[in-house]
Design a protein around this motif. Structure first.
Motif, PDB file in Angstrom:
ATOM      1  N   THR A  65       0.720  -0.824  -0.447  1.00 36.73           N
ATOM      2  CA  THR A  65      -0.200   0.248   0.228  1.00 36.73           C
ATOM      3  C   THR A  65       0.639   1.435  -0.265  1.00 36.73           C
ATOM      4  O   THR A  65       2.084   1.415   0.107  1.00 36.73           O
ATOM      5  CB  THR A  65      -0.878   0.384   0.820  1.00 36.73           C
ATOM      6  OG1 THR A  65      -0.066   0.320   2.613  1.00 36.73           O
ATOM      7  CG2 THR A  65      -1.351  -1.275   1.543  1.00 36.73           C
ATOM      8  N   ALA A  66       0.134   2.274   0.284  1.00 37.81           N
ATOM      9  CA  ALA A  66       0.919   3.599   0.239  1.00 37.81           C
ATOM     10  C   ALA A  66       1.927   3.180   1.611  1.00 37.81           C
ATOM     11  O   ALA A  66       1.296   2.727   2.529  1.00 37.81           O
ATOM     12  CB  ALA A  66       0.195   4.794  -0.046  1.00 37.81           C
ATOM     13  N   ASN A  67       3.528   3.718   1.421  1.00 37.46           N
ATOM     14  CA  ASN A  67       3.699   4.322   2.270  1.00 37.46           C
ATOM     15  C   ASN A  67       2.857   4.229   4.077  1.00 37.46           C
ATOM     16  O   ASN A  67       2.975   3.434   5.001  1.00 37.46           O
ATOM     17  CB  ASN A  67       5.160   5.178   3.175  1.00 37.46           C
ATOM     18  CG  ASN A  67       5.466   5.068   1.360  1.00 37.46           C
ATOM     19  OD1 ASN A  67       6.529   5.323   0.876  1.00 37.46           O
ATOM     20  ND2 ASN A  67       6.657   3.361   1.748  1.00 37.46           N
ATOM     21  N   ALA A  68       2.444   5.580   4.230  1.00 27.92           N
ATOM     22  CA  ALA A  68       1.390   5.863   5.023  1.00 27.92           C
ATOM     23  C   ALA A  68       0.056   4.813   5.643  1.00 27.92           C
ATOM     24  O   ALA A  68      -0.650   5.142   7.158  1.00 27.92           O
ATOM     25  CB  ALA A  68       0.640   6.993   5.660  1.00 27.92           C
ATOM     26  N   GLY A  69      -0.301   4.159   4.479  1.00 32.30           N
ATOM     27  CA  GLY A  69      -1.281   3.232   4.670  1.00 32.30           C
ATOM     28  C   GLY A  69      -2.514   3.480   3.115  1.00 32.30           C
ATOM     29  O   GLY A  69      -2.354   4.583   3.336  1.00 32.30           O
ATOM     30  N   LEU A  70      -3.241   2.360   3.469  1.00 31.91           N
ATOM     31  CA  LEU A  70      -4.058   2.783   2.257  1.00 31.91           C
ATOM     32  C   LEU A  70      -4.716   3.837   3.090  1.00 31.91           C
ATOM     33  O   LEU A  70      -5.659   4.339   4.172  1.00 31.91           O
ATOM     34  CB  LEU A  70      -5.713   2.070   2.309  1.00 31.91           C
ATOM     35  CG  LEU A  70      -4.932  -0.110   2.165  1.00 31.91           C
ATOM     36  CD1 LEU A  70      -6.348  -0.857   2.238  1.00 31.91           C
ATOM     37  CD2 LEU A  70      -5.260   0.034   0.994  1.00 31.91           C
ATOM     38  N   LEU A  71      -4.871   4.801   2.200  1.00 32.34           N
ATOM     39  CA  LEU A  71      -6.146   5.762   2.253  1.00 32.34           C
ATOM     40  C   LEU A  71      -7.553   5.980   3.017  1.00 32.34           C
ATOM     41  O   LEU A  71      -7.724   6.941   3.691  1.00 32.34           O
ATOM     42  CB  LEU A  71      -6.379   7.297   1.060  1.00 32.34           C
ATOM     43  CG  LEU A  71      -6.772   7.758   1.289  1.00 32.34           C
ATOM     44  CD1 LEU A  71      -5.850   9.355   1.900  1.00 32.34           C
ATOM     45  CD2 LEU A  71      -7.328   9.147  -0.307  1.00 32.34           C
ATOM     46  N   GLU A  72      -7.949   4.935   1.782  1.00 31.54           N
ATOM     47  CA  GLU A  72      -9.872   4.885   2.953  1.00 31.54           C
ATOM     48  C   GLU A  72      -9.532   4.106   4.470  1.00 31.54           C
ATOM     49  O   GLU A  72     -10.247   5.247   4.974  1.00 31.54           O
ATOM     50  CB  GLU A  72     -10.019   3.112   2.327  1.00 31.54           C
ATOM     51  CG  GLU A  72     -10.496   3.719   0.709  1.00 31.54           C
ATOM     52  CD  GLU A  72      -9.010   2.745   0.329  1.00 31.54           C
ATOM     53  OE1 GLU A  72      -9.240   1.577  -0.922  1.00 31.54           O
ATOM     54  OE2 GLU A  72      -7.561   2.932  -0.038  1.00 31.54           O
ATOM     55  N   LEU A  73      -8.740   3.716   4.663  1.00 35.21           N
ATOM     56  CA  LEU A  73      -7.946   3.319   6.459  1.00 35.21           C
ATOM     57  C   LEU A  73      -7.449   4.356   6.749  1.00 35.21           C
ATOM     58  O   LEU A  73      -8.416   4.660   8.026  1.00 35.21           O
ATOM     59  CB  LEU A  73      -6.961   1.843   6.467  1.00 35.21           C
ATOM     60  CG  LEU A  73      -6.732   1.492   7.695  1.00 35.21           C
ATOM     61  CD1 LEU A  73      -8.054   1.376   8.743  1.00 35.21           C
ATOM     62  CD2 LEU A  73      -5.712   0.493   7.864  1.00 35.21           C
ATOM     63  N   ARG A  74      -6.851   5.345   6.592  1.00 38.14           N
ATOM     64  CA  ARG A  74      -6.518   6.604   6.986  1.00 38.14           C
ATOM     65  C   ARG A  74      -7.486   7.545   7.276  1.00 38.14           C
ATOM     66  O   ARG A  74      -7.901   8.087   7.615  1.00 38.14           O
ATOM     67  CB  ARG A  74      -5.968   6.930   6.056  1.00 38.14           C
ATOM     68  CG  ARG A  74      -4.119   6.803   6.247  1.00 38.14           C
ATOM     69  CD  ARG A  74      -2.859   7.203   5.912  1.00 38.14           C
ATOM     70  NE  ARG A  74      -2.948   6.826   4.264  1.00 38.14           N
ATOM     71  CZ  ARG A  74      -2.090   7.914   3.111  1.00 38.14           C
ATOM     72  NH1 ARG A  74      -2.408   8.950   3.358  1.00 38.14           N
ATOM     73  NH2 ARG A  74      -2.091   7.167   2.119  1.00 38.14           N
ATOM     74  N   GLU A  75      -8.748   7.296   6.541  1.00 39.62           N
ATOM     75  CA  GLU A  75      -9.858   8.825   6.536  1.00 39.62           C
ATOM     76  C   GLU A  75     -10.860   7.698   7.190  1.00 39.62           C
ATOM     77  O   GLU A  75     -11.473   8.532   8.166  1.00 39.62           O
ATOM     78  CB  GLU A  75     -10.267   8.162   5.090  1.00 39.62           C
ATOM     79  CG  GLU A  75      -9.700   9.092   3.380  1.00 39.62           C
ATOM     80  CD  GLU A  75     -10.369   9.151   2.304  1.00 39.62           C
ATOM     81  OE1 GLU A  75      -9.686   9.735   1.201  1.00 39.62           O
ATOM     82  OE2 GLU A  75     -10.760   8.203   2.521  1.00 39.62           O
ATOM     83  N   ALA A  76     -10.901   6.845   7.935  1.00 40.48           N
ATOM     84  CA  ALA A  76     -11.822   5.864   8.272  1.00 40.48           C
ATOM     85  C   ALA A  76     -11.118   6.025   9.455  1.00 40.48           C
ATOM     86  O   ALA A  76     -12.044   6.322  10.807  1.00 40.48           O
ATOM     87  CB  ALA A  76     -11.066   4.443   9.003  1.00 40.48           C
ATOM     88  N   ILE A  77      -9.572   6.203   9.391  1.00 34.85           N
ATOM     89  CA  ILE A  77      -9.287   5.822  11.496  1.00 34.85           C
ATOM     90  C   ILE A  77      -9.709   8.157  11.169  1.00 34.85           C
ATOM     91  O   ILE A  77      -9.606   8.244  13.053  1.00 34.85           O
ATOM     92  CB  ILE A  77      -7.558   6.257  11.406  1.00 34.85           C
ATOM     93  CG1 ILE A  77      -7.369   4.419  11.079  1.00 34.85           C
ATOM     94  CG2 ILE A  77      -6.593   6.687  12.222  1.00 34.85           C
ATOM     95  CD1 ILE A  77      -5.925   4.519  10.263  1.00 34.85           C
TER      96      ILE A  77
END
Length: 387
Positions: A65-77
């Motif tokens: 995934t992106a280094n920072a993590g899935l964008l969908e997951l970061r949006e959910a977080i």
């Protein structure tokens, strides 16, 4: 050709191994042991989260995934932290998905510390805190809390520990190993000192969902604290996902960017299937969290009452899934008590001394076990004390 030269770094050579693992490994060699030692939920990850991971594999989502993590997951977080704890973070700039909360703490330390910088660590504390400060080149300055104060950090004690070299405070609430939860007023007193001396706070809030009597307050939600807080959280404890190794860190843009640099070079990204499982857990798993919390609360009440009735003084922990009773009345050290209880009655607990000097005279017991196991453990501990 043999050599007497040691190739091991001094910082690692001088580091003591985890005291928790010592007792867990010993217990694993014995039959019939009831383990109250390891801080891990006895619940299984929700089926919907497990199914999401399976589906991601079936769909072939096996790349980075992106280094920072899935964008969908970061949006959910971002939505989760904002809705549950009232702190807003920008998903694509201020949130990094990490390999557990432990990696997030490591990233934070390495991103902020120069050699000799000091971090105030509140004891008793999780066994990795001081080593992580030292591995990053910093110096851990410990502040002890006491059972008489419910193991709560006092603002005046924090202020006494601050020097010109102090850069940050590492704070865990609800706390491991004591279960102590700081309320809003107590956090505000600490925040006032932090702002007075222009410090950062590394806030380990991995047990935020496991708060039983008061809603969890994030120190980052207090006025003037978001910009000076590195907020650590994850899925291991509240969502029963320890083996998935998935955490996250939220921080102001500059700090998040610094941590992401280190993450890129050391970890690349967190496991892709685990990230899809976590996304599902945030979207559909809150009812499972609430049911788990109800079960823990019942166990906590039973266990604390039982320990106090048998003479092991124990405060009522506000969160996490640990009790931290005093064993001083037995005349044994924490390690003697833990070793003898394991050998004689086959109950594994962790000596409080492994969590810092302030933990001597106490033991940590996890009540993340079935009620039947807790009842049997209480019976065995009582037999041990009667001997």
């Amino acid at each position: 050709m043999k050599t007497t030269k040691s190739y091991v770094a001094k910082s690692v050579e001088n580091m003591a191994p985890s005291g928790i693992r010592k007792f867990f490994d010993l217990a694993a060699t014995m039959e019939g042991v009831i383990s109250l030692g390891v801080g891990e939920p006895d619940f299984v990850t929700s089926w919907s989260a497990r199914e999401a991971a399976i589906l991601s594999l079936e769909k072939g989502y096996t790349s980075y995934t992106a280094n920072a993590g899935l964008l969908e997951l970061r949006e959910a977080i971002s939505d989760y932290i904002s809705e549950r704890f009232y702190v807003p973070y920008i998903a694509n700039e201020e949130i990094i998905v990490t390999v557990g909360a432990s990696q997030a703490i490591d990233l934070a330390m390495r991103a902020i510390l120069d050699p000799g910088d000091e971090v105030v660590v509140v004891e008793p504390c999780f066994v990795s805190y001081v080593p992580l400060v030292e591995l990053a080149g910093g110096k851990a300055v410990t502040v002890e809390t006491t059972g008489e104060q419910g193991f709560k950090l006092q603002a005046e004690d924090l202020e006494k520990a601050i020097t010109p070299k102090t850069k940050a405070l590492l704070l865990c609430s609800p706390n491991n190993p004591t279960g102590t939860q700081l309320d809003r007023e107590e956090l505000q007193a600490i925040a006032d000192i932090v702002k007075k001396y222009d410090l950062l706070v590394i806030a380990d809030e991995i047990y935020a969902e496991l708060a039983y009597d008061l809603r969890h307050t994030s120190i980052a939600s207090l006025e003037g604290m978001r910009e000076r807080t590195i907020l650590i959280n994850g899925f291991s404890k509240g969502f029963a996902m320890t083996g998935w190794r998935l955490g996250f860190v939220c921080a102001p843009r500059e700090l998040a960017a610094a941590m992401l640099k280190i993450h890129q070079y050391t970890m690349m990204c967190a496991s892709t299937p685990a990230q899809y499982a976590a996304l599902e857990a945030l979207q559909t798993g809150m009812n499972d969290v609430e049911e788990m919390k109800k079960a823990y609360r019942r166990r906590r009440n039973y266990f604390v009452q039982s320990l106090n009735e048998m003479g092991l003084t124990c405060h009522v922990p506000g969160g996490a899934f640990y009790v931290f009773p005093s064993i001083q009345s037995t005349g044994l050290t924490s390690e003697q008590f833990a070793e003898q209880l394991l050998v004689e009655e086959k109950v594994a607990v962790v000596p409080g001394s492994v969590f810092g000097k302030g933990g001597e005279g106490y033991i940590r017991c996890s009540y993340a076990s079935s009620m039947e196991q807790l009842q049997e453990a209480v019976k065995r501990i009582k037999q041990f004390l009667e001997k």
